[in-house]
Design a protein around this motif. Structure first.
Motif, PDB file in Angstrom:
ATOM      1  N   LEU A 120       1.020  -1.469   0.288  1.00 25.03           N
ATOM      2  CA  LEU A 120       0.126   0.111   0.157  1.00 25.03           C
ATOM      3  C   LEU A 120       0.488   1.454  -0.051  1.00 25.03           C
ATOM      4  CD1 LEU A 120      -2.920  -0.610   2.286  1.00 25.03           C
ATOM      5  CD2 LEU A 120      -2.932  -0.978  -0.141  1.00 25.03           C
ATOM      6  N   ALA A 121       1.679   0.988   0.759  1.00 21.64           N
ATOM      7  CA  ALA A 121       2.759   2.394   1.201  1.00 21.64           C
ATOM      8  C   ALA A 121       3.315   3.279  -0.795  1.00 21.64           C
ATOM      9  CB  ALA A 121       4.151   1.812   2.037  1.00 21.64           C
ATOM     10  N   ALA A 122       3.980   1.319  -1.342  1.00 26.81           N
ATOM     11  CA  ALA A 122       4.194   1.580  -2.858  1.00 26.81           C
ATOM     12  C   ALA A 122       3.250   2.697  -3.246  1.00 26.81           C
ATOM     13  CB  ALA A 122       4.977   0.410  -3.351  1.00 26.81           C
ATOM     14  N   VAL A 123       2.460   1.767  -3.564  1.00 24.32           N
ATOM     15  CA  VAL A 123       0.495   2.542  -4.432  1.00 24.32           C
ATOM     16  C   VAL A 123       0.950   4.362  -3.548  1.00 24.32           C
ATOM     17  CG1 VAL A 123      -1.261   2.985  -5.172  1.00 24.32           C
ATOM     18  CG2 VAL A 123      -0.072   0.337  -4.678  1.00 24.32           C
ATOM     19  N   LEU A 124       0.389   4.465  -2.698  1.00 20.72           N
ATOM     20  CA  LEU A 124       0.330   6.136  -2.253  1.00 20.72           C
ATOM     21  C   LEU A 124       1.800   6.963  -2.377  1.00 20.72           C
ATOM     22  CD1 LEU A 124      -1.088   5.229   0.912  1.00 20.72           C
ATOM     23  CD2 LEU A 124      -2.007   6.311  -0.513  1.00 20.72           C
ATOM     24  N   SER A 125       2.687   6.389  -2.636  1.00 24.77           N
ATOM     25  CA  SER A 125       4.291   6.809  -3.050  1.00 24.77           C
ATOM     26  C   SER A 125       4.059   6.867  -4.821  1.00 24.77           C
ATOM     27  CB  SER A 125       5.189   6.196  -2.308  1.00 24.77           C
ATOM     28  OG  SER A 125       6.385   6.311  -3.610  1.00 24.77           O
TER      29      SER A 125
END
Length: 299
Positions: A126-131
């Motif tokens: 999820l952090a990768a998507v938001l980034s």
């Protein structure tokens, strides 16, 4: 400091400060996600974001210096400091690309030697998507505003934002494969990282080449010089332009040219012509354009 330079400096501060805040929040969030999500790729991505913070500081510092008017020690102003900032950012990009490359090769060797890469947690995915979303939006905003104020260091910093977005994209692919497809697909993470590193090196090379061309006094492109000559000879009283010399000084350009006029022309009239040429050149290339015109009699 002129009103134009002051507005430009404040615009650069505003653009870069927004990027600084976004980078700070993203870097801290990705570092936490990498640690709690057991993802080495996400931790490396967080380090990449922290490197953006350093380049934001460089842009802010050099924008203040480059906006200073000329003084006794800098007859042509301080624009080259911004060029230096662009080169420093390029070197930072290359360093980040090297780090990603080394980590990717190390992970691939681990798999080749029979090792097992850890399965990342959902929080890292999820952090990768938001980034990716946040950094792509930040890139588009920064590059648009950087071009609007004609700041090469801000545009260079925008590409650093995009490199972070692409790094996160590679991280997303690797984490996604490792999370959803099982153990044998976990090698996709370091492979994607290697591809991202290649792109980062390409961007860094293009930026540092542009900066070095400026520091080494490379002339403006041929089509730009032809446009300058057309502007210089717009008046039929001005003929035979020669010894044209051009270069870029930060966001401004410098133009030196010799022209020929009727030898019977008065000094006052020749002065009026040069003032008119200077006005038209500055209208086309910006108020900060440095213009030197040498008048010669037509033989």
């Amino acid at each position: 400091m002129s009103d134009h330079s002051g507005k430009r400096k404040h615009a650069i501060y505003r653009i870069t400060f927004i990027g600084f805040v976004v980078n700070l929040v993203l870097a801290a969030g990705k570092l936490a996600a990498g640690i709690f999500g057991r993802s080495g790729a996400m931790v490396a991505d967080a380090v990449h974001s922290f490197s953006d913070l350093a380049t934001d500081v460089v842009v802010i510092a050099f924008a203040r210096i480059s906006a200073k008017p000329r003084d006794e020690g800098h007859d042509y102003g301080h624009g080259k400091y911004e060029t230096l900032a662009t080169i420093l950012i390029s070197l930072a990009l290359a360093a980040v690309g090297t780090g990603i490359l080394v980590n990717g090769i190390r992970a691939i060797r681990t798999v080749a030697e029979g090792g097992l890469l850890p399965r990342p947690g959902l929080v890292a995915l999820l952090a990768a998507v938001l980034s990716i979303i946040a950094k792509e939006v930040l890139y588009r905003y920064t590059v648009r505003e950087g071009r609007a104020v004609d700041s090469p260091s801000v545009v260079a910093n925008a590409w650093h934002h995009r490199s972070d977005a692409l790094s996160s994209l590679g991280t997303l692919v690797g984490i996604g494969c490792a999370y959803f497809l099982g153990e044998r697909w976990r090698i996709a993470d370091p492979i994607a990282a290697l591809l991202v590193a290649v792109f980062i090196f390409k961007v860094a090379f293009d930026l540092v080449r542009t900066g070095l061309d400026e520091l080494l006094e490379r002339s403006l492109p041929a089509d730009t010089e032809q446009e300058i000559l057309r502007i210089v000879t717009a008046s039929p009283e001005v003929t035979a332009p020669h010894n044209l010399r051009t270069r870029r000084i930060g966001a401004s350009i410098a133009i030196e040219v010799h022209v020929r006029v009727d030898p019977k022309m008065s000094v006052a009239r020749s002065h009026e012509l040069t003032v008119d040429i200077e006005r038209r050149l500055r209208e086309r290339f910006g108020a900060g354009t440095l213009v030197v015109i040498h008048v010669e009699p037509l033989k």
